[in-house]
Design an enzyme around this catalytic site. Structure first.
Site, PDB file in Angstrom:
ATOM      1  N   CYS A   1      -1.147   6.127   1.562  1.00  0.00           N
ATOM      2  CA  CYS A   1      -2.096   5.945   0.463  1.00  0.00           C
ATOM      3  C   CYS A   1      -3.504   6.396   0.843  1.00  0.00           C
ATOM      4  O   CYS A   1      -3.794   7.576   0.878  1.00  0.00           O
ATOM      5  CB  CYS A   1      -2.058   4.507  -0.056  1.00  0.00           C
ATOM      6  SG  CYS A   1      -2.849   4.364  -1.677  1.00  0.00           S
TER       7      CYS A   1
ATOM      8  N   HIS B   1       3.907   3.998  -1.286  1.00  0.00           N
ATOM      9  CA  HIS B   1       3.838   2.833  -0.400  1.00  0.00           C
ATOM     10  C   HIS B   1       5.205   2.420   0.129  1.00  0.00           C
ATOM     11  O   HIS B   1       5.798   1.465  -0.372  1.00  0.00           O
ATOM     12  CB  HIS B   1       3.201   1.645  -1.149  1.00  0.00           C
ATOM     13  CG  HIS B   1       1.737   1.799  -1.376  1.00  0.00           C
ATOM     14  ND1 HIS B   1       0.803   1.389  -0.451  1.00  0.00           N
ATOM     15  CD2 HIS B   1       1.052   2.352  -2.396  1.00  0.00           C
ATOM     16  CE1 HIS B   1      -0.413   1.667  -0.899  1.00  0.00           C
ATOM     17  NE2 HIS B   1      -0.293   2.251  -2.072  1.00  0.00           N
TER      18      HIS B   1
ATOM     19  N   GLU C   1       5.734   0.719   2.644  1.00  0.00           N
ATOM     20  CA  GLU C   1       5.633  -0.653   3.198  1.00  0.00           C
ATOM     21  C   GLU C   1       5.922  -1.719   2.154  1.00  0.00           C
ATOM     22  O   GLU C   1       6.210  -2.863   2.487  1.00  0.00           O
ATOM     23  CB  GLU C   1       4.251  -0.875   3.839  1.00  0.00           C
ATOM     24  CG  GLU C   1       3.116  -1.218   2.891  1.00  0.00           C
ATOM     25  CD  GLU C   1       2.550  -0.006   2.143  1.00  0.00           C
ATOM     26  OE1 GLU C   1       3.155   1.072   2.203  1.00  0.00           O
ATOM     27  OE2 GLU C   1       1.498  -0.165   1.474  1.00  0.00           O
TER      28      GLU C   1
END
Ligand code: MN
Length: 237
Positions: free
Chosen positions: A109, A211, A213
């Site tokens: 990001c 993302h 994660e």
């Protein structure tokens, strides 16, 4: 097998005057066989050089917008909050770890935006008002593990993942405008926005706009963290 040490750039909470971390960044590295280590928010060159010597690679995490002055732009009213201490830290860390020491680096990001700016590219300060021809919403509401738009993938990322398109989550209001000359695009959204890059002539300096994660259950997320850890094993300390 010993886990390669991977330095993780801390997140900054201005309201609480505090550093913090999203567990997914650490968990993604752990699951892939690495040992994540959250770094201090410092611009001390000596400390960062020592950290770069200790770590096999680095994760440049998400966060505030980059200060537009870094790419020679005026701050527009649509620009979000910035964190100039992180800007300064990451600029120094990137210079030492990537340029001087050839360490591996993965950006997420803000990380992809950072790599682009540090290598001479520019950003849209606010996609909804500056990439108006886009029909996509790049800023989803929670839950963030849910894909909201597709990207067409190419090159080494296609080789890693084994497919041509990927549905990704999206939680960014900025994005790459002019791509830095040293970056090669590896994924694009339907509106043309570059959503994954690799740096030329480096073993592993990769970044994505989405993302992983937040979506560790996705096969693609695991493969990205695996690629970072694998690269760290190869480049070592
Ligand atoms: Mn997006």
């Amino acid at each position: 097998m010993e886990r390669p040490l991977i330095g993780v750039v801390p997140l900054w909470d201005e309201e609480k005057d505090s550093l913090w971390m999203l567990p997914g960044y650490l968990e993604g590295i752990l699951r892939a066989g690495g040992l994540p280590l959250m770094l201090p928010l410092t611009t001390d060159t000596g400390a960062l050089r020592q950290a770069a010597g200790l770590c096999a690679g680095f994760l440049f995490t998400g966060g505030q917008d980059l200060f537009p002055g870094l790419y020679g732009a005026e701050v527009l009213p649509v620009c979000g909050p910035v964190c100039e201490e992180r800007d300064a830290m990451e600029r120094t860390l990137f210079s030492i770890a990537v340029w001087e020491q050839n360490k591996s680096a993965f950006g997420i990001c803000r990380g992809i935006q950072l790599f682009n700016v540090l290598l001479g590219g520019t950003l849209y300060q606010d996609l909804p008002t500056q990439l108006t021809e886009s029909a996509l919403s790049h800023q989803q509401k929670p839950p963030y593990d849910r894909p909201v738009h597709q990207v067409t993938i190419s090159g080494e990322l296609r080789e890693l993942l084994g497919f041509d398109t990927l549905a990704v989550n999206s939680s960014h209001h900025q994005g790459i405008a002019k791509l830095a000359p040293d970056l090669v695009p590896m994924a694009r959204a339907a509106d043309g926005l570059v959503e994954a890059v690799r740096m030329k002539d480096k073993p592993f300096v990769w970044a994505v706009q989405w993302h992983p994660e937040f979506a560790l259950a996705e096969e693609s997320s695991g493969k990205l963290f695996n690629a970072l850890v694998e690269a760290c094993r190869n480049t070592g300390r």
